[in-house]
Scaffold this motif. Structure first.
Motif, mmCIF file in Angstrom:
data_model
loop_
_atom_site.group_PDB
_atom_site.id
_atom_site.type_symbol
_atom_site.label_atom_id
_atom_site.label_comp_id
_atom_site.label_asym_id
_atom_site.label_seq_id
_atom_site.Cartn_x
_atom_site.Cartn_y
_atom_site.Cartn_z
ATOM 1 N N ASP A 11 0.833 -1.209 0.000
ATOM 2 C CA ASP A 11 0.000 0.000 0.000
ATOM 3 C C ASP A 11 0.865 1.255 0.000
ATOM 4 O O ASP A 11 0.332 2.361 -0.094
ATOM 5 C CB ASP A 11 -0.957 -0.001 1.202
ATOM 6 N N SER A 12 2.181 1.094 0.099
ATOM 7 C CA SER A 12 3.065 2.257 0.128
ATOM 8 C C SER A 12 3.690 2.495 -1.253
ATOM 9 O O SER A 12 4.466 1.663 -1.741
ATOM 10 C CB SER A 12 4.177 2.015 1.166
ATOM 11 N N PRO A 13 3.386 3.659 -1.873
ATOM 12 C CA PRO A 13 4.008 3.970 -3.162
ATOM 13 C C PRO A 13 5.544 4.013 -3.068
ATOM 14 O O PRO A 13 6.236 3.716 -4.034
ATOM 15 C CB PRO A 13 3.453 5.352 -3.510
ATOM 16 N N THR A 14 6.053 4.375 -1.883
ATOM 17 C CA THR A 14 7.512 4.435 -1.709
ATOM 18 C C THR A 14 8.114 3.031 -1.804
ATOM 19 O O THR A 14 9.137 2.823 -2.471
ATOM 20 C CB THR A 14 7.860 5.066 -0.340
ATOM 21 N N ALA A 15 7.479 2.068 -1.140
ATOM 22 C CA ALA A 15 7.974 0.685 -1.186
ATOM 23 C C ALA A 15 7.888 0.131 -2.612
ATOM 24 O O ALA A 15 8.813 -0.531 -3.082
ATOM 25 C CB ALA A 15 7.168 -0.182 -0.230
ATOM 26 N N LEU A 17 7.923 1.874 -5.424
ATOM 27 C CA LEU A 17 8.927 2.548 -6.257
ATOM 28 C C LEU A 17 10.307 1.931 -6.027
ATOM 29 O O LEU A 17 11.058 1.667 -6.959
ATOM 30 C CB LEU A 17 8.945 4.053 -5.944
ATOM 31 N N TRP A 18 10.636 1.694 -4.764
ATOM 32 C CA TRP A 18 11.943 1.136 -4.440
ATOM 33 C C TRP A 18 12.126 -0.254 -5.070
ATOM 34 O O TRP A 18 13.119 -0.540 -5.736
ATOM 35 C CB TRP A 18 12.124 1.056 -2.924
ATOM 36 N N LEU A 21 12.445 0.001 -8.881
ATOM 37 C CA LEU A 21 13.754 0.486 -9.337
ATOM 38 C C LEU A 21 14.826 -0.602 -9.209
ATOM 39 O O LEU A 21 15.701 -0.718 -10.058
ATOM 40 C CB LEU A 21 14.174 1.731 -8.546
ATOM 41 N N ILE A 22 14.756 -1.388 -8.155
ATOM 42 C CA ILE A 22 15.732 -2.472 -7.975
ATOM 43 C C ILE A 22 15.541 -3.536 -9.059
ATOM 44 O O ILE A 22 16.491 -3.989 -9.688
ATOM 45 C CB ILE A 22 15.595 -3.105 -6.571
ATOM 46 N N THR A 84 8.517 -7.265 4.503
ATOM 47 C CA THR A 84 7.889 -6.608 5.643
ATOM 48 C C THR A 84 8.888 -6.030 6.646
ATOM 49 O O THR A 84 10.042 -6.435 6.686
ATOM 50 C CB THR A 84 6.981 -7.636 6.363
ATOM 51 N N THR A 85 8.379 -5.087 7.446
ATOM 52 C CA THR A 85 9.200 -4.531 8.531
ATOM 53 C C THR A 85 9.190 -5.468 9.743
ATOM 54 O O THR A 85 10.003 -5.314 10.646
ATOM 55 C CB THR A 85 8.637 -3.172 9.001
ATOM 56 N N THR A 105 13.059 -8.688 4.948
ATOM 57 C CA THR A 105 12.705 -7.570 5.835
ATOM 58 C C THR A 105 13.036 -6.219 5.198
ATOM 59 O O THR A 105 13.977 -6.100 4.423
ATOM 60 C CB THR A 105 13.428 -7.677 7.192
ATOM 61 N N LYS A 106 12.213 -5.232 5.557
ATOM 62 C CA LYS A 106 12.452 -3.843 5.133
ATOM 63 C C LYS A 106 13.360 -3.186 6.152
ATOM 64 O O LYS A 106 13.248 -3.510 7.329
ATOM 65 C CB LYS A 106 11.133 -3.081 5.063
ATOM 66 N N PRO A 107 14.210 -2.233 5.810
ATOM 67 C CA PRO A 107 14.422 -1.738 4.461
ATOM 68 C C PRO A 107 15.027 -2.823 3.564
ATOM 69 O O PRO A 107 15.973 -3.515 4.000
ATOM 70 C CB PRO A 107 15.418 -0.599 4.649
ATOM 71 N N ARG A 110 19.078 -4.391 -1.747
ATOM 72 C CA ARG A 110 19.010 -4.607 -3.198
ATOM 73 C C ARG A 110 19.537 -5.996 -3.587
ATOM 74 O O ARG A 110 18.880 -6.732 -4.325
ATOM 75 C CB ARG A 110 19.838 -3.516 -3.896
#
Lengths: 128, 193
Positions: A11-15, A17-18, A21-22, A84-85, A105-107, A110
């Motif tokens: 649900d996170s656009p940041t996650a 996007l990351w 990109l990877i 997940t975190t 796990t997050k973060p 790569r």
């Protein structure tokens, strides 16, 4: 040559996007779902080769989504990697008991993500 | 006959000697190859690491610039802190009426604590708390307070410092810019024939 499809569920656009990109380093087709319900719809329609699934999501969380995916006989063999975190042991165990193949796990690191994704999408013949 | 055997023996010895020399040369080449393989592998690891670091910074930058209103800018900052920095225990505070601060975002005990008992602005940056000042130009207009990182997270590295510095320099500006962007009225340009 058909590109392998990877479904990113978060649900996170940041996650998203990351991860996108990877994964752009390899020639994958990236599909996106923003929650568990959308994941089930996209997985059923698009038949991805692998799913990266977040745990904490609105409406239907990652574990519920995972169980629903595994309940569908046509998607039972689909590799599903939880991202997940939540690194606590009960969460990791719930993930594996619900049928996930890997737990990241997050973060997100790569190299770890690319290595694990590649290991499921480019298996040598003797493993298939 | 004996002379013939001696001759063969000499030839064989010479061949053996040459084979030994060849073996030594091959061993040396092998060592050089292994050493350059190690260098290459270490270079590859460093490049992969650097590439991962750059992705972190690009993600943070893009998410800050993409926000369409103040609320989504704040959500972007929260998501960067969760997904890129690796914390679920933080508060985002903005100065309302100096020295008063108001919690505008965050999660976990840090947020709850800051809502109940907002920290004093002038004490925020000299205590044990990990506080990152939020700037607009040369003024500090708020802070991100991080109480704890995710337990499995590696120690912060140079790329994480760059992301935090990016947040410090541009997060507040991103919120302000997104707020302005929302209030802009689109100017319709005359049609060109």
């Amino acid at each position: 040559m058909n590109r392998k499809k990877i479904l990113l569920v978060d649900d996170s656009p940041t996650a998203i996007l990351w991860q996108r990109l990877i994964l752009e380093d390899d020639p994958y087709e990236i599909l996106v779902a923003n929650d568990g319900e959308e994941c089930l719809r996209v997985a059923s329609a698009e038949r991805p080769d692998l799913v990266l699934l977040d745990v904490v999501m609105p409406r239907m969380n990652g574990f519920e989504t995972l169980r629903a995916l595994r309940a569908d006989v046509t998607l039972r063999g689909l590799p599903i990697l939880m991202v997940t975190t939540r690194s606590e042991m009960p969460n990791v165990m719930e993930g594996f008991e619900s049928g996930c193949n890997e737990y990241i796990t997050k973060p997100v690191d790569r190299t770890e993500l690319l290595t694990k994704v590649r290991s499921y999408l480019h298996q040598p013949e003797w493993q298939s | 006959m004996k002379r013939g055997e001696d001759g063969e023996l000499r030839v064989l010895r010479a061949e053996l000697l040459e084979a030994h020399r060849e073996l030594s040369r091959m061993r040396m080449q092998n060592e050089q190859l292994m050493s350059s393989n190690r260098d290459l592998s270490s270079l590859l690891t460093r490049t992969a690491q650097r590439s991962g670091d750059l992705v972190k910074i690009i993600v943070a930058f893009r998410r800050l610039l993409e926000a369409s209103d103040a609320g989504s800018a704040l959500r972007s900052i929260e998501e960067i802190l969760i997904n890129v920095v690796g914390t679920e225990d933080f508060a985002i505070l903005m100065v309302t009426d100096m020295p008063l601060m108001r919690v505008v975002g965050g999660m976990g005990p840090a947020r709850t604590l800051s809502v109940k008992n907002p920290p004093a602005f002038d004490q925020l940056f000299d205590g044990d708390v990990h506080a990152i000042p939020l700037h607009i130009a040369d003024r500090v207009v708020g802070a991100i307070v991080i109480e704890a990182m995710l337990p499995h997270r590696d120690p912060l590295n140079a790329a994480d410092d760059q992301v935090l510095s990016l947040l410090s320099r541009f997060a507040a500006t991103a919120v302000l810019a997104a707020d302005h962007r929302q209030s802009w009225t689109r100017v319709e340009l005359p049609e060109v024939a």
